[in-house]
Design a protein around this motif. Structure first.
Motif, mmCIF file in Angstrom:
data_model
loop_
_atom_site.group_PDB
_atom_site.id
_atom_site.type_symbol
_atom_site.label_atom_id
_atom_site.label_comp_id
_atom_site.label_asym_id
_atom_site.label_seq_id
_atom_site.Cartn_x
_atom_site.Cartn_y
_atom_site.Cartn_z
ATOM 1 N N VAL B 228 0.821 -1.217 0.000
ATOM 2 C CA VAL B 228 0.000 0.000 0.000
ATOM 3 C C VAL B 228 0.855 1.267 0.000
ATOM 4 C CG1 VAL B 228 -0.348 0.137 2.516
ATOM 5 C CG2 VAL B 228 -2.097 1.027 0.981
ATOM 6 N N ILE B 229 2.091 1.166 0.464
ATOM 7 C CA ILE B 229 2.976 2.332 0.476
ATOM 8 C C ILE B 229 3.209 2.866 -0.944
ATOM 9 C CG2 ILE B 229 5.183 1.074 0.324
ATOM 10 C CD1 ILE B 229 6.307 3.050 2.433
ATOM 11 N N MET B 230 3.019 1.983 -1.948
ATOM 12 C CA MET B 230 3.246 2.411 -3.335
ATOM 13 C C MET B 230 2.011 3.034 -3.978
ATOM 14 S SD MET B 230 5.758 -0.558 -4.807
ATOM 15 C CE MET B 230 6.377 0.394 -6.176
ATOM 16 N N LEU B 231 0.893 3.061 -3.244
ATOM 17 C CA LEU B 231 -0.328 3.658 -3.774
ATOM 18 C C LEU B 231 -0.283 5.171 -3.562
ATOM 19 C CD1 LEU B 231 -2.003 1.219 -4.692
ATOM 20 C CD2 LEU B 231 -3.758 1.924 -3.086
ATOM 21 N N GLU B 232 0.342 5.854 -4.522
ATOM 22 C CA GLU B 232 0.575 7.287 -4.383
ATOM 23 C C GLU B 232 -0.700 8.053 -4.055
ATOM 24 O OE1 GLU B 232 3.368 8.873 -4.127
ATOM 25 O OE2 GLU B 232 4.578 7.070 -4.528
ATOM 26 N N GLY B 233 -0.603 8.965 -3.131
ATOM 27 C CA GLY B 233 -1.736 9.831 -2.813
ATOM 28 C C GLY B 233 -2.665 9.281 -1.746
ATOM 29 N N SER B 234 -2.516 8.029 -1.394
ATOM 30 C CA SER B 234 -3.426 7.516 -0.366
ATOM 31 C C SER B 234 -2.892 7.821 1.026
ATOM 32 C CB SER B 234 -3.644 6.012 -0.563
ATOM 33 O OG SER B 234 -2.819 5.275 0.299
ATOM 34 N N ASP B 235 -3.822 7.974 1.972
ATOM 35 C CA ASP B 235 -3.428 8.284 3.348
ATOM 36 C C ASP B 235 -2.566 7.176 3.937
ATOM 37 O OD1 ASP B 235 -4.817 10.592 3.189
ATOM 38 O OD2 ASP B 235 -6.410 10.030 4.603
ATOM 39 N N ALA B 236 -2.943 5.934 3.667
ATOM 40 C CA ALA B 236 -2.194 4.802 4.224
ATOM 41 C C ALA B 236 -0.756 4.813 3.700
ATOM 42 C CB ALA B 236 -2.885 3.490 3.883
ATOM 43 N N SER B 237 -0.609 5.141 2.429
ATOM 44 C CA SER B 237 0.724 5.222 1.839
ATOM 45 C C SER B 237 1.557 6.305 2.523
ATOM 46 C CB SER B 237 0.599 5.498 0.339
ATOM 47 O OG SER B 237 1.817 5.965 -0.186
ATOM 48 N N GLU B 238 0.938 7.479 2.695
ATOM 49 C CA GLU B 238 1.638 8.583 3.370
ATOM 50 C C GLU B 238 2.026 8.191 4.789
ATOM 51 O OE1 GLU B 238 2.478 11.765 2.172
ATOM 52 O OE2 GLU B 238 2.080 10.710 0.292
ATOM 53 N N ALA B 239 1.100 7.498 5.463
ATOM 54 C CA ALA B 239 1.373 7.091 6.846
ATOM 55 C C ALA B 239 2.557 6.132 6.900
ATOM 56 C CB ALA B 239 0.131 6.441 7.450
ATOM 57 N N TYR B 240 2.612 5.192 5.978
ATOM 58 C CA TYR B 240 3.731 4.248 5.981
ATOM 59 C C TYR B 240 5.042 4.930 5.593
ATOM 60 C CZ TYR B 240 1.166 0.032 7.177
ATOM 61 O OH TYR B 240 0.449 -0.918 7.857
#
Lengths: 86, 271
Positions: B228-240
């Motif tokens: 999920v860290i590679m899903l640019e723009g998502s909150d979960a990605s930013e959090a990781y």
């Protein structure tokens, strides 16, 4: 209805608060058990046997714990003696 | 100096594999050489979350038992350079892993120049989980803001402090980091969910590495086999990404702790 919840909810304790309090009590208990020395259960049995020689007691009523208070380790022994039957 | 990181939780389904995949990917994206090992023998899933399930030929157990060497078993990620995956065996039982065997694999990875070895622990506190944490230098404790998860995390902390190699040999203790996942700030605000402060300050009392908000993107990412860290723009990605930065020593304020502001109308009459 959020408005109604808000007005009524003031007095009711929030579920997260209940969760926190339950966890604090539970974890304190579990941590002290974890830290308890391994000889504790055996010692408890022996103490019970000695006491049972003199008074009739229920094994459930004996609580032994080792706590730390002010840097001193305290062995706490708690026993409720039964009402004397006359 | 290479570091062994265990991702653990006690309870199942809280986000260990999601966290392992994203943290390992994030570290590799920073240029470190990373190996991520699935310790869940019999129920492997890290391969699926990282999208390499069709490339598993040899696995962790094959290496431990000497049926394949590390080079053959390590799967090189095609998206991120320097990321390697060691899958768990799907067929063997958990007894196939031994303390010595696991120790040898970790030594070999260190000798191969890996900077980080991420150990994705199985749920529970049995042998698999104990082996995953045994050689750890640092631990990510993945916890949901929910009573059973918090209790199990505390249990795992006890095991880290008593049954790890560092504990047994009297070395410096394992460095503990809390990763709070599936956090829902709206429910925290209405008093229905334990807050970060409740968990960090009042209950578990270990340093917070990061909070990952409850996010639909986690499911979308696992559907696609993308961490999920590679899903640019998502909150979960930013959090990781924040979690990886903080793990590497960067000071960053915590995010995703506040609910989005609602209008007055919604506040009064919304759900």
């Amino acid at each position: 209805m959020a408005l109604l919840d808000y007005l009524l909810g003031q007095r009711k304790q929030k579920s997260a608060t209940v969760a926190k309090e339950r966890l604090q009590i539970l974890l304190a208990h579990e941590r002290s058990e974890r830290k308890a020395p391994t000889y504790l259960p055996a010692m408890r049995e022996e103490i019970l046997q000695v006491i049972a020689k003199y008074v009739e007691i229920d094994a459930e009523n004996l609580q032994i714990s080792i706590d730390e208070a002010n840097g001193v380790e305290v062995l706490e022994l708690n026993l409720v003696l039964p009402d004397e039957k006359r | 100096m290479s570091k062994v990181i265990v991702v653990t939780s006690g309870k199942g389904g809280v986000g260990k594999t999601t966290t392992s995949a994203s943290v390992a990917t994030g570290l590799a994206q920073k240029g470190y050489k990373v190996a991520v090992i699935d310790f869940d023998v019999g129920l492997r899933n890290l391969d699926l979350i990282l999208g390499v399930e069709r490339r598993v030929v040899y696995d962790f157990v094959n290496v431990v038992q000497g049926e394949a060497n590390l080079k053959q078993a390590l799967i090189r990620d095609k998206r991120v350079e320097n990321l390697y995956i060691l899958a768990a065996s799907q067929t063997r039982d958990k007894e196939a892993l031994t303390k010595e065997g696991v120790g040898q694999v970790i030594e070999d990875l260190k000798a191969d120049g890996f900077d980080f070895i991420v150990c994705d622990s199985p749920a529970g506190i049995e042998k698999g989980a104990q082996l995953a944490l045994y050689y750890a230098d640092e631990a990510l404790i993945v916890t949901n803001p929910e009573v059973s998860s918090v209790r199990d995390s505390d249990r795992i902390l006890g095991i880290l402090q008593a049954k790890s190699k560092r504990a047994e040999t009297g070395q410096e203790p394992i460095v503990e980091h809390l990763v709070l996942t599936r956090y829902n700030p709206e429910r925290v605000e209405t008093g229905e969910m334990l807050s970060v402060e409740d968990i960090v300050e009042d209950v578990l009392q270990i340093p917070l590495l990061g909070v990952v908000p409850e996010s639909e993107d986690v499911l979308n990412a696992s559907n696609a086999g993308t961490p999920v860290i590679m899903l640019e723009g998502s909150d979960a990605s930013e959090a990781y990404k924040d979690i990886v930065d903080r793990f590497l020593g960067e000071e960053k304020p915590h995010r995703f702790l506040q609910a989005e502001k609602k209008g007055l109308f919604k506040k009064l009459f919304g759900k």
